[in-house]
Design an enzyme around this catalytic site. Structure first.
Site, PDB file in Angstrom:
ATOM      1  N   GLY A  14       0.880  -1.138   0.030  1.00  0.00           N
ATOM      2  CA  GLY A  14       0.260   0.128  -0.102  1.00  0.00           C
ATOM      3  C   GLY A  14       0.728   1.106   0.220  1.00  0.00           C
ATOM      4  N   ARG A  82       1.081 -15.012   4.013  1.00  0.00           N
ATOM      5  CA  ARG A  82       1.615 -16.462   3.935  1.00  0.00           C
ATOM      6  C   ARG A  82       2.731 -16.218   4.976  1.00  0.00           C
ATOM      7  NH1 ARG A  82       0.766 -21.534   0.110  1.00  0.00           N
ATOM      8  NH2 ARG A  82       1.037 -23.480   1.292  1.00  0.00           N
ATOM      9  N   ARG A  88      -2.266 -23.318   2.985  1.00  0.00           N
ATOM     10  CA  ARG A  88      -2.937 -21.879   2.325  1.00  0.00           C
ATOM     11  C   ARG A  88      -4.668 -22.370   2.876  1.00  0.00           C
ATOM     12  NH1 ARG A  88      -2.053 -20.434  -3.066  1.00  0.00           N
ATOM     13  NH2 ARG A  88      -0.217 -21.353  -2.835  1.00  0.00           N
ATOM     14  N   ASN A  95      -7.981 -14.104   5.293  1.00  0.00           N
ATOM     15  CA  ASN A  95      -8.511 -12.674   4.392  1.00  0.00           C
ATOM     16  C   ASN A  95      -9.430 -13.188   3.476  1.00  0.00           C
ATOM     17  OD1 ASN A  95      -5.778 -12.137   4.700  1.00  0.00           O
ATOM     18  ND2 ASN A  95      -5.044 -12.709   3.441  1.00  0.00           N
ATOM     19  N   ILE A 118      -5.292  -7.430  -4.486  1.00  0.00           N
ATOM     20  CA  ILE A 118      -4.070  -8.216  -4.804  1.00  0.00           C
ATOM     21  C   ILE A 118      -3.444  -8.937  -3.702  1.00  0.00           C
ATOM     22  CG2 ILE A 118      -1.198  -7.894  -4.385  1.00  0.00           C
ATOM     23  CD1 ILE A 118      -1.662  -4.550  -5.552  1.00  0.00           C
ATOM     24  N   HIS A 175      -2.740 -17.225  -9.977  1.00  0.00           N
ATOM     25  CA  HIS A 175      -1.539 -17.140  -9.013  1.00  0.00           C
ATOM     26  C   HIS A 175      -1.109 -18.015  -8.162  1.00  0.00           C
ATOM     27  CE1 HIS A 175       1.895 -14.010  -7.482  1.00  0.00           C
ATOM     28  NE2 HIS A 175       1.012 -14.387  -6.704  1.00  0.00           N
TER      29      HIS A 175
END
Length: 321
Positions: A14, A82, A88, A95, A118, A175
């Site tokens: 950011g 992570r 994951r 999140n 993102i 991704h």
């Protein structure tokens, strides 16, 4: 009237985004974070740099979504990276909750914004974000392909000692470990990559190593940093998408975009080449894939679908949206 970009999350990405936007004088900036002190501090620090370079941009730090009202572009980096030992699914659970709160914050204040996500795990988080906000699919995208392509390009340039600007390539798919570097669409000084293999300027074994390093690119940086993740390259990649939208450049950029029939896939966000102009994602470009690329893309899509099913188990609301 200058455009307005709001950055949700004032962490390393950011802050870097805010600095890059200011240097480019791309738009006025609102840096949002629930940790208001961090957002205000970084905004003030960057604002104090503008008189050195003469940049004429307004930048504000806040913890109030009302300050992001009527944003032209919103870039979301909120979430946790992570960490070692984290699965994951652990990352996804945390999140997802964060992105749901962000969606509530932005859907009332900036319903017409072009939203770039993102936050990882990218493909599933951007899909959840679109469902939580109810925004049009062409106005919600994920930044990943530009970053992955940039890493692949850089590693190739280092191996064959050619400037990165003379290499063209693209990385598709999710991704993560199943991303698909498009070797058949890779050229070096206009020459197909296969020609360089024939000329013995790079071996198949070395190319395989580079592909694997590209897939693990974020993890390599996280391992070195120990307490964080990549931020310069992700931020630079996000800016390219925002700039193409704001300036109506209509660049073809690999990103996590919604596809509904292209590549034989329906109702899914996955990394594909997309034309980005002032209507958001204006067109999905369908590349002709060879059999290996097609098989690899199918593996990648399967991984994205499986992770989205895991997301639905965490939040059943996603199934009904």
């Amino acid at each position: 009237m200058r455009k307005k970009i709001s950055l949700i999350g004032a962490g390393q990405i950011g802050g870097t985004l805010a600095h890059l936007i200011t240097i480019k004088e791309l738009a006025d900036v609102v840096l949002f974070d629930i940790a208001e002190g961090i957002a205000k501090a970084k905004a003030l620090d960057i604002a104090q740099s503008t008189s050195v370079d003469g940049h004429n941009v307004s930048i504000k730090g806040t913890s109030n979504y009302e300050d992001t009202k009527n944003s032209d572009v919103i870039i979301i980096t909120a979430g946790i990276p992570r960490k070692a030992g984290m699965t994951r699914d652990d990352l996804l659970g945390t999140n997802l909750k964060i992105i749901k709160q962000v969606a509530e914050g932005i859907k009332e204040t900036s319903p017409k914004a072009f939203v770039i996500c993102i936050t990882n795990p990218l493909d599933v988080i951007v899909m959840a974000l679109q469902k939580y906000t109810g925004f049009s699919t062409n106005k919600v995208v994920g930044m990943a392909g530009i970053l992955d392509s940039s890493r692949f390009k850089y590693f190739l340039s280092q191996e064959i000692d050619i400037p990165v600007k003379k290499i063209e390539t693209m990385v598709l798919g999710g991704h993560g470990d199943t991303m698909v570097p498009m070797t058949s669409y890779t050229t070096v000084e206009g020459k197909p990559l296969n020609q360089l293999i024939t000329e013995k300027k790079i071996t198949n074994e070395k190319l395989d190593t580079i592909i694997e390093r590209t897939r693990k690119g974020g993890g390599e940086i996280s391992k070195l940093l120990k307490t964080g993740t990549a931020f310069y390259a992700p931020a630079t990649s996000g800016i390219e998408m925002a700039e193409s939208y704001i300036k109506n450049l209509k660049k073809t950029l690999p990103c996590a975009a919604y596809i509904d029939g292209e590549y034989g896939i329906k109702d899914l966000y996955v990394g594909v080449p997309a034309v980005i102009g002032n209507n958001g994602v204006e067109k999905i470009i369908e590349l002709k894939l060879d059999s290996i690329e097609k098989a690899n893309l199918e593996i990648s899509i399967k991984a994205v679908k499986e992770l989205f099913q895991a997301a639905i188990k965490i939040d059943p609301d996603l199934k009904s949206k």
